[in-house]
Structure formats: C-alpha cells, structure tokens
Design a protein around this motif. Sequence first.
Motif, short mmCIF file in Angstrom:
data_model
loop_
_atom_site.label_atom_id
_atom_site.label_comp_id
_atom_site.label_asym_id
_atom_site.label_seq_id
_atom_site.Cartn_x
_atom_site.Cartn_y
_atom_site.Cartn_z
N THR A 58 0.83 -1.20 0.00
CA THR A 58 0.00 0.00 0.00
C THR A 58 0.87 1.25 0.00
O THR A 58 0.60 2.20 -0.75
CB THR A 58 -0.93 0.01 1.22
N CYS A 61 2.33 1.33 -3.69
CA CYS A 61 1.42 1.45 -4.83
C CYS A 61 0.62 2.74 -4.84
O CYS A 61 0.41 3.32 -5.92
CB CYS A 61 0.46 0.27 -4.88
N VAL A 62 0.17 3.20 -3.69
CA VAL A 62 -0.70 4.38 -3.68
C VAL A 62 0.05 5.63 -4.15
O VAL A 62 -0.36 6.27 -5.12
CB VAL A 62 -1.35 4.58 -2.29
N SER A 65 1.23 5.14 -7.90
CA SER A 65 0.19 5.21 -8.92
C SER A 65 -0.29 6.63 -9.15
O SER A 65 -0.61 7.00 -10.28
CB SER A 65 -0.99 4.32 -8.55
N LEU A 100 -3.19 -0.03 -8.10
CA LEU A 100 -4.06 0.10 -6.92
C LEU A 100 -4.84 -1.18 -6.67
O LEU A 100 -5.06 -1.57 -5.51
CB LEU A 100 -5.01 1.28 -7.10
N ALA A 103 -2.81 -3.75 -4.73
CA ALA A 103 -2.74 -3.42 -3.30
C ALA A 103 -4.07 -3.71 -2.60
O ALA A 103 -4.09 -4.27 -1.49
CB ALA A 103 -2.36 -1.95 -3.11
N VAL A 104 -5.16 -3.39 -3.23
CA VAL A 104 -6.48 -3.60 -2.62
C VAL A 104 -6.77 -5.09 -2.46
O VAL A 104 -7.20 -5.54 -1.38
CB VAL A 104 -7.58 -2.90 -3.46
N ASN A 107 -4.53 -6.80 0.22
CA ASN A 107 -4.93 -6.42 1.56
C ASN A 107 -6.30 -6.98 1.95
O ASN A 107 -6.53 -7.29 3.12
CB ASN A 107 -4.91 -4.89 1.71
N CYS A 122 -5.60 -0.92 5.09
CA CYS A 122 -4.81 -0.70 3.87
C CYS A 122 -5.67 -0.84 2.63
O CYS A 122 -5.47 -0.13 1.64
CB CYS A 122 -3.63 -1.66 3.83
N GLY A 126 -6.31 2.08 -0.28
CA GLY A 126 -6.24 1.87 -1.73
C GLY A 126 -7.52 2.26 -2.45
O GLY A 126 -7.50 2.87 -3.52
N SER A 130 -8.28 5.45 -5.15
CA SER A 130 -8.88 5.28 -6.47
C SER A 130 -9.87 6.40 -6.79
O SER A 130 -10.16 6.65 -7.96
CB SER A 130 -9.57 3.93 -6.59
#
Length: 152
Positions: A58, A61-62, A65, A100, A103-104, A107, A122, A126, A130
Amino acid sequence: MEELIKQAVRNLNISYIFFWVLPAFLFGAGEFELFPVGCLADNAQAVYYFETIGILLTALCVPLSLKLFSSVLKKKIDHLTITLALKRYVQWSIVRLGMLEVAVVVNLLCYYLTVSSTGHLCMLIGLTASVFCLPSEERLRNELHIAKDEKL
C-alpha cells in the motif's frame, strides 16, 4: 476527434467499474465464507508477514500510482499527437488502476485470511486513492490540454 474522446472516456469508465467489481466480489465471498476466513489467524508469523506485505504494498502502490501518472503525463504524453496521447492516457490510467487493484486485493485477502484490521485499513486506503483516479471527460480534456472546440 470528439468521438475519440468519448471512446477514451468510455474505456476509462469501464476499467474503473471493473476496478471496483473484483474487491466487491471478494468482499462478498469473504462475508459469505466462500473461502477459508481466518485460517491463518493462529499463525503469528503468517499474520506478521501478510500485514507487512500489505502495508509495504500500500505504501508503495498508492503514491506511485498517483505521482507516476502525473510525471508520465507531463514528460511523455504531453508531447504526443492528440490521437496517440489519448491512447497512452488510457493505457497509463489502466496501469495506475491495476497497481491500486493489486494493493487492494492483497490487503483484502490479508484481512480475511488473518482476520487482522491492518489489511482492512490498507484496503480502504487503496480504495480511497482510487477516487483520485475517477475518470471524466472534463478531467481528460484538462490533463491533455484539449479545448472543447478543438478539431483533429
């Protein structure tokens, strides 16, 4: 020109809807216990590893991205022709949502397998990130510097 923009926005909207469908499906599957919920809850080492991977994913990636897309937009996409810029914009938007999504989903699985709220938190981070990727025609025009009456 207008048809290309509408098609790009349509593709972005479809990818954004698919982004939300997979977590919703997994959430429903977890709530109806269609996969083993809490099977790793007793294993402290597995919980630690899953939580650590989820947090690091997380944290990576967050921001990546959101920031990577902005820098690619400025450095590479702005210098292309409009038709090619639209294609690249859609491709990079899908890549951003894909990062994203990873990661979502990881988690969400971490949350259900370990019954740890860290994975849930987390996942929500994510999903909240978005919202900053929400596609619209106005946003596409602003980011690609396309005026409403501009022709191809």
